[in-house]
Design an enzyme around this catalytic site. Sequence first.
Site, short mmCIF file in Angstrom:
data_model
loop_
_atom_site.label_atom_id
_atom_site.label_comp_id
_atom_site.label_asym_id
_atom_site.label_seq_id
_atom_site.Cartn_x
_atom_site.Cartn_y
_atom_site.Cartn_z
N TYR A 139 0.90 -1.18 0.01
CA TYR A 139 0.14 -0.25 0.22
C TYR A 139 0.85 1.23 0.21
O TYR A 139 1.41 1.64 1.02
CB TYR A 139 -1.03 -0.05 1.34
N PRO A 171 -15.95 -5.33 2.38
CA PRO A 171 -17.33 -5.56 3.07
C PRO A 171 -18.50 -4.60 2.31
O PRO A 171 -19.47 -5.17 2.29
CB PRO A 171 -17.01 -5.47 4.62
N ARG A 199 -16.24 -2.18 -1.99
CA ARG A 199 -15.47 -1.08 -2.64
C ARG A 199 -16.34 0.16 -2.56
O ARG A 199 -16.18 1.14 -3.39
CB ARG A 199 -14.92 -1.16 -3.86
N GLY A 200 -17.25 0.33 -1.53
CA GLY A 200 -17.88 1.81 -1.62
C GLY A 200 -19.15 1.61 -2.27
O GLY A 200 -20.11 2.65 -1.98
N PHE A 243 -21.89 0.05 -1.84
CA PHE A 243 -23.01 -0.22 -0.76
C PHE A 243 -23.11 1.04 0.01
O PHE A 243 -24.20 1.30 0.75
CB PHE A 243 -23.06 -1.61 0.18
#
Length: 344
Positions: free
Chosen positions: A62, A209, A212-213, A215
């Site tokens: 990252y 979860p 990736r944004g 929801f």
Amino acid sequence: MGECKVRRINLGSQGLQVSAQGLGCMSLSAFFGVPDPKTDPISLLHHAINSGVTFLDTADSYGPHTNELLLAKALKNGMRERVEIASKFGIIYGEGKREIKGDPFYVRAACEASLKRLDVDCIDLYYQHRIDTRVPIEITMEELKKLVEEGKIKYIGLSEASASTIRRAHAVQPITAVQLEWSLWTRDVEEEVVPTCRELGIGIVAYSPLGRGFFASGPKLLEKIENNDYRKSLPRFQQENLVHNKILYEKVCAMSEKKGCSPAQLALAWLHHQGDDVCPIPGTTKIENLNQNIGALSVKLTPEEMSELETIGHPDSVKGERFSNLVPNFTNSDTPPLSSWKAP
């Protein structure tokens, strides 16, 4: 939803305790476009810890490297003792290409480098980020076992590993956690990987979860993100698939409205209700989103509501693969037999 205390759970059966919801730190440094200059990642991390979200997920890839350095900065002045650090090795980015590595020499070098960047003596949970299909998993695990014995890491994890890879690895040294993508629109792990983890007493860490944004914002997400955000290249976010996937989001929205919570909270609550061996790690760069995510812990779902959500999130309700076919994941993570290994 009111203030919600983040409970603690046992992750796996080897002794690791973590907050029931973690924080995926990737978006604070990488892949989601340039971080917003108005956000202060150190303040966000401190707010998470003070709120009880103490399970922090990072990786050497990252940035690369900048995310671990950021965590080191945030964990000064007594903060280190309050958190569980999970980091990962195995993905190397360079000159426009990606390499997956799991040979013993590399495993040790990567761990030493992460310890230095994080400025810690020991990493709580150290994952193989992707499986090197050239190296028998037993060889990689033997080196990780040595790092445990030397006190450099406490527990071992695998990310995006198949059921057979998990079994072989666990036979060398107990695996504490498997990180996998699991959400209302990614459920293929339920067939073999999740049952294998449960059979072996391995904790499950669910990344992405919130799709990736997806929801949190639905198709409007694409209007908010920058052109260099990697989500713009993912199959599920392509216009031809988005039209179909929007229906799934709208159904989740309708149900969340009835429940008096946000769609993101409902999606997270569904995962929390999968069992106390599951820890979702949603990422965010905003404190208000972090608070919303914590609020998901107080959303209670009945068996009927769980069933309704599973019907909504049926595999046929989603169009598009998780990644392009070239990206390594659990479906192609098997390694050669141990007998085939010839040390370099």
